[in-house]
Motif scaffolding. Structure first.
Motif, PDB file in Angstrom:
ATOM      1  N   GLY A 145       0.737  -1.230  -0.023  1.00  0.00           N
ATOM      2  CA  GLY A 145       0.110  -0.450  -0.205  1.00  0.00           C
ATOM      3  C   GLY A 145       0.647   0.928  -0.657  1.00  0.00           C
ATOM      4  O   GLY A 145       2.197   1.175  -0.563  1.00  0.00           O
ATOM      5  N   VAL A 146       0.094   1.884  -0.012  1.00  0.00           N
ATOM      6  CA  VAL A 146       1.151   3.837   0.662  1.00  0.00           C
ATOM      7  C   VAL A 146       2.042   3.663   1.440  1.00  0.00           C
ATOM      8  O   VAL A 146       1.578   3.152   3.150  1.00  0.00           O
ATOM      9  CB  VAL A 146       0.010   4.336   0.705  1.00  0.00           C
ATOM     10  N   SER A 147       3.179   4.027   1.368  1.00  0.00           N
ATOM     11  CA  SER A 147       4.280   3.516   2.014  1.00  0.00           C
ATOM     12  C   SER A 147       4.096   4.511   3.179  1.00  0.00           C
ATOM     13  O   SER A 147       4.125   5.560   3.779  1.00  0.00           O
ATOM     14  CB  SER A 147       6.035   3.294   1.364  1.00  0.00           C
ATOM     15  N   LYS A 149       2.367   4.386   5.522  1.00  0.00           N
ATOM     16  CA  LYS A 149       1.251   5.083   5.764  1.00  0.00           C
ATOM     17  C   LYS A 149       0.422   3.768   7.044  1.00  0.00           C
ATOM     18  O   LYS A 149       0.404   2.931   6.636  1.00  0.00           O
ATOM     19  CB  LYS A 149      -0.601   4.098   4.916  1.00  0.00           C
ATOM     20  N   TYR A 160       1.922  -0.593   6.042  1.00  0.00           N
ATOM     21  CA  TYR A 160       1.645  -1.058   4.184  1.00  0.00           C
ATOM     22  C   TYR A 160       3.477  -0.151   3.955  1.00  0.00           C
ATOM     23  O   TYR A 160       4.113   0.743   4.640  1.00  0.00           O
ATOM     24  CB  TYR A 160       0.669   0.104   4.059  1.00  0.00           C
ATOM     25  N   SER A 162       5.016   0.292   0.064  1.00  0.00           N
ATOM     26  CA  SER A 162       4.340  -0.165  -1.438  1.00  0.00           C
ATOM     27  C   SER A 162       6.045  -1.393  -1.457  1.00  0.00           C
ATOM     28  O   SER A 162       7.528  -1.024  -1.341  1.00  0.00           O
ATOM     29  CB  SER A 162       5.050   1.288  -2.284  1.00  0.00           C
TER      30      SER A 162
END
Length: 199
Positions: A145-147, A149, A160, A162
């Motif tokens: 996901g969005v680093s 987050k 998360y 990326s």
């Protein structure tokens, strides 16, 4: 999160966690295949870093891998030793492994890096690189996901990452990325796995 916070969070729910997610049969079939394929190239000492209930350690031990399960949570380790008495387990932080430089051929870090705060992850990846010999193998599983987050994890704060950012962090720590897998299962968070070797 600090080691102490993660340890307390999992210690209070170790029995529950083990009953729900403590066997290989509870895991996704594709994860079993991925980890088994990864293990075929190993030829020396390996750690299951953040082994939790110890099921992946036992899975690889049964396939002839010279493996030790390592986890921060004593309750997990105590239970794993009872459930899998033929497999070695020990309590340790991934931040400072009691292992010599270059002493391992492999590290499995399957969802064991997710609770590290963004500023802490590079240190742990460097520690994993330190204990791996040249061309030593790493397999990491995590939520894509969005680093950095935060995600709503049931037990302890987690993050998360990326594929691009995790790959960069691995490169910075001394790894070469070999291959990447991603998966989106219905009703589940996006899954990612990266295999890499130490330079």
């Amino acid at each position: 999160m600090t080691d102490a916070l993660v340890r307390r969070a999992y210690a209070s729910r170790a029995a529950e966690y083990t009953s729900v997610l403590g066997t290989v049969e509870d895991m996704h079939e594709l994860d079993r295949r991925r980890i088994e394929r990864w293990s075929e190239q190993l030829s020396g000492p390996v750690i299951d870093a953040g082994c939790g209930p110890g099921h992946w350690t036992d899975f690889l031990h049964k396939r002839g891998v010279e493996i030790t399960g390592i986890d921060l949570v004593p309750e997990f380790i105590e239970n794993a030793r009872i459930r899998f008495p033929d497999v070695p387990y020990q309590v340790s932080s991934l931040r400072a492994l009691d292992l010599a430089d270059g002493s391992l051929n492999g590290v499995l870090a399957w969802y064991s890096l997710i609770h590290l705060a963004p500023a802490e992850l590079p240190q742990v990846l460097s520690e994993l690189a330190r204990v791996l010999g040249p061309q030593g193998h790493l397999l990491a599983g995590f939520f894509e996901g969005v680093s950095a987050k935060p995600l709503d994890h049931a037990i302890a704060k987690a993050y998360y990452w990326s594929i691009d950012q995790m790959s960069r962090l691995l490169d910075d720590a001394g790894f070469d990325v070999l291959d990447i897998e991603t998966r989106q299962d219905h009703g589940k968070r996006p899954h990612a796995a990266i295999a890499a070797i130490a330079r």
